[in-house]
Write a protein that holds these residues in place. Structure first.
Motif, PDB file in Angstrom:
ATOM      1  N   MET A   1       0.841  -1.209   0.000  1.00 13.77           N
ATOM      2  CA  MET A   1       0.000   0.000   0.000  1.00 13.77           C
ATOM      3  C   MET A   1       0.874   1.256   0.000  1.00 13.77           C
ATOM      4  SD  MET A   1      -3.374  -0.810   2.355  1.00 13.77           S
ATOM      5  CE  MET A   1      -2.582  -1.664   3.701  1.00 13.77           C
TER       6      MET A   1
ATOM      7  N   SER B   1       2.264   1.721  -3.496  1.00 12.02           N
ATOM      8  CA  SER B   1       1.238   2.298  -4.380  1.00 12.02           C
ATOM      9  C   SER B   1       1.107   3.793  -4.142  1.00 12.02           C
ATOM     10  CB  SER B   1      -0.118   1.629  -4.140  1.00 12.02           C
ATOM     11  OG  SER B   1      -0.100   0.296  -4.574  1.00 12.02           O
ATOM     12  N   LYS B   2       1.115   4.196  -2.884  1.00  9.23           N
ATOM     13  CA  LYS B   2       1.033   5.619  -2.555  1.00  9.23           C
ATOM     14  C   LYS B   2       2.265   6.355  -3.085  1.00  9.23           C
ATOM     15  CE  LYS B   2       0.308   8.872   1.254  1.00  9.23           C
ATOM     16  NZ  LYS B   2       1.273   9.853   0.751  1.00  9.23           N
TER      17      LYS B   2
ATOM     18  N   ILE C   1       4.090   5.562  -5.707  1.00  8.08           N
ATOM     19  CA  ILE C   1       3.931   5.696  -7.158  1.00  8.08           C
ATOM     20  C   ILE C   1       2.960   6.831  -7.487  1.00  8.08           C
ATOM     21  CG2 ILE C   1       3.082   4.582  -9.268  1.00  8.08           C
ATOM     22  CD1 ILE C   1       5.761   3.501  -8.403  1.00  8.08           C
ATOM     23  N   ASN C   2       1.819   6.854  -6.824  1.00  7.69           N
ATOM     24  CA  ASN C   2       0.821   7.894  -7.092  1.00  7.69           C
ATOM     25  C   ASN C   2       1.335   9.285  -6.733  1.00  7.69           C
ATOM     26  OD1 ASN C   2      -1.155   6.168  -8.143  1.00  7.69           O
ATOM     27  ND2 ASN C   2      -1.889   5.643  -6.088  1.00  7.69           N
TER      28      ASN C   2
ATOM     29  N   LYS D   1       3.873  10.469  -9.358  1.00  6.86           N
ATOM     30  CA  LYS D   1       3.176  10.847 -10.593  1.00  6.86           C
ATOM     31  C   LYS D   1       2.667  12.284 -10.497  1.00  6.86           C
ATOM     32  CE  LYS D   1       1.296   6.433 -12.248  1.00  6.86           C
ATOM     33  NZ  LYS D   1       0.030   5.679 -12.405  1.00  6.86           N
TER      34      LYS D   1
ATOM     35  N   PHE E   1       1.070  -8.473  -4.929  1.00  4.40           N
ATOM     36  CA  PHE E   1      -0.160  -7.670  -4.880  1.00  4.40           C
ATOM     37  C   PHE E   1      -1.384  -8.585  -4.893  1.00  4.40           C
ATOM     38  CE2 PHE E   1       2.210  -3.776  -5.957  1.00  4.40           C
ATOM     39  CZ  PHE E   1       1.483  -2.826  -5.264  1.00  4.40           C
TER      40      PHE E   1
ATOM     41  N   GLU F   1      -2.852  -3.656  -8.425  1.00  2.04           N
ATOM     42  CA  GLU F   1      -1.503  -3.204  -8.778  1.00  2.04           C
ATOM     43  C   GLU F   1      -1.507  -1.704  -9.076  1.00  2.04           C
ATOM     44  OE1 GLU F   1      -0.496  -5.568 -12.164  1.00  2.04           O
ATOM     45  OE2 GLU F   1      -0.958  -7.424 -11.115  1.00  2.04           O
ATOM     46  N   CYS F   2      -0.378  -1.076  -8.833  1.00  2.00           N
ATOM     47  CA  CYS F   2      -0.270   0.369  -9.056  1.00  2.00           C
ATOM     48  C   CYS F   2       0.394   0.680 -10.396  1.00  2.00           C
ATOM     49  CB  CYS F   2       0.508   1.017  -7.910  1.00  2.00           C
ATOM     50  SG  CYS F   2       2.122   0.286  -7.599  1.00  2.00           S
TER      51      CYS F   2
END
Length: 196
Positions: free
Chosen positions: A91, A94-95, A97-98, A101, A127, A134-135
Motif C-alpha cells: 500500500m 502504491s502511494k 507511485i501515485n 506521478k 499484490f 496493482e499500481c
C-alpha cells in the motif's frame, strides 16, 4: 521529465512465480541522464508473505546465508526481526507511485525490473496474494536484462559487467542504483547511434 521511470529491485526467499519478498526498493530516475529522484525502500516480514500463501525455497534461504555478513544482517535478518507487513508495504509503494506521478505531473510510469518474469512478475504476484490492485498497468513493464542484451548485441559491450558496483550487492536499494547506472550508459550509447 516527460516520462516517469522507476527502477525496482526485490530480495526474495524463492525464485518461482510467487515468492516471499523480504525487501522492496524503487528509485525514480531519468533513463537518459541518470538523474535520480525519490526513493522507496522497505523491508518486509517473511512471515506476512508466508501467511499470504507465498513461497519460500530452501535453496534460496541457504543462498542468503552465503552472502556478505552486512547484507545478511541488514536485509535477511532485519526483515525477520523488524520487517513490515506485506500488505502495508505494498500500500505504501502504491502511494509512493501515485505521489511521484503527481509531483512529476505524469500519468504513467515505466516499471524497470531485472527481468519481466522475475522482479516485475514477483511484485504482481505479491499484490495479488494480499488482494490489492496493482499500481501499474500491463503495458508499463520494462526489462533491464533485455536492455543489457541489446547493449551486447548492438553496441558490442556488456555494460552491466563493466559497471563497478557501489554499495552492497543484494541490498535492493543499492542494486537499483547499480542497474540505473548501466541502463543509462546503454541508452546514451544507443541515442548516439540514433543521432548519427
Amino acid at each position: 521529465m516527460n516520462s516517469l521511470d522507476i527502477m525496482v529491485d526485490l530480495e526474495t526467499l524463492a525464485v518461482n512465480d510467487s515468492p516471499v519478498i523480504i525487501q522492496l526498493s524503487g528509485v525514480i530516475f531519468d533513463r537518459m541522464t541518470g538523474k535520480t529522484y525519490e526513493e522507496f525502500n522497505e523491508l518486509i516480514s517473511p512471515e506476512s508473505g508466508i501467511t499470504s500463501g507465498l513461497s519460500v525455497n530452501g535453496d534460496t534461504v541457504a543462498w542468503w546465508l552465503t552472502q556478505e555478513c552486512k547484507v545478511i544482517k541488514d536485509v535477511f535478518l532485519k526483515s525477520i526481526t523488524s520487517g513490515k507487513k506485506l500488505d502495508k508495504v505494498l500500500m505504501a509503494f502504491s502511494k509512493f507511485i501515485n505521489d511521484v506521478k503527481k509531483t512529476h505531473n505524469v500519468e504513467s510510469i515505466s516499471l524497470w525490473g531485472n527481468g519481466i518474469l522475475s522482479d516485475n512478475l514477483w511484485i504482481q504476484s505479491n499484490f495479488k496474494a494480499v488482494g490489492l490492485a496493482e499500481c501499474f498497468q500491463y503495458n508499463e513493464h520494462r526489462d533491464v536484462r533485455t536492455l543489457v542484451q541489446v547493449g551486447i548485441d548492438i553496441l558490442g559491450k556488456d555494460f552491466k559487467k563493466d559497471t563497478t558496483f557501489v554499495g552492497n550487492e543484494h541490498n535492493a536499494i543499492d542494486d537499483c542504483h547499480h542497474q540505473i547506472k548501466y541502463c543509462v550508459k546503454i541508452n546514451k550509447e544507443l541515442k548516439k547511434i540514433a543521432n548519427k
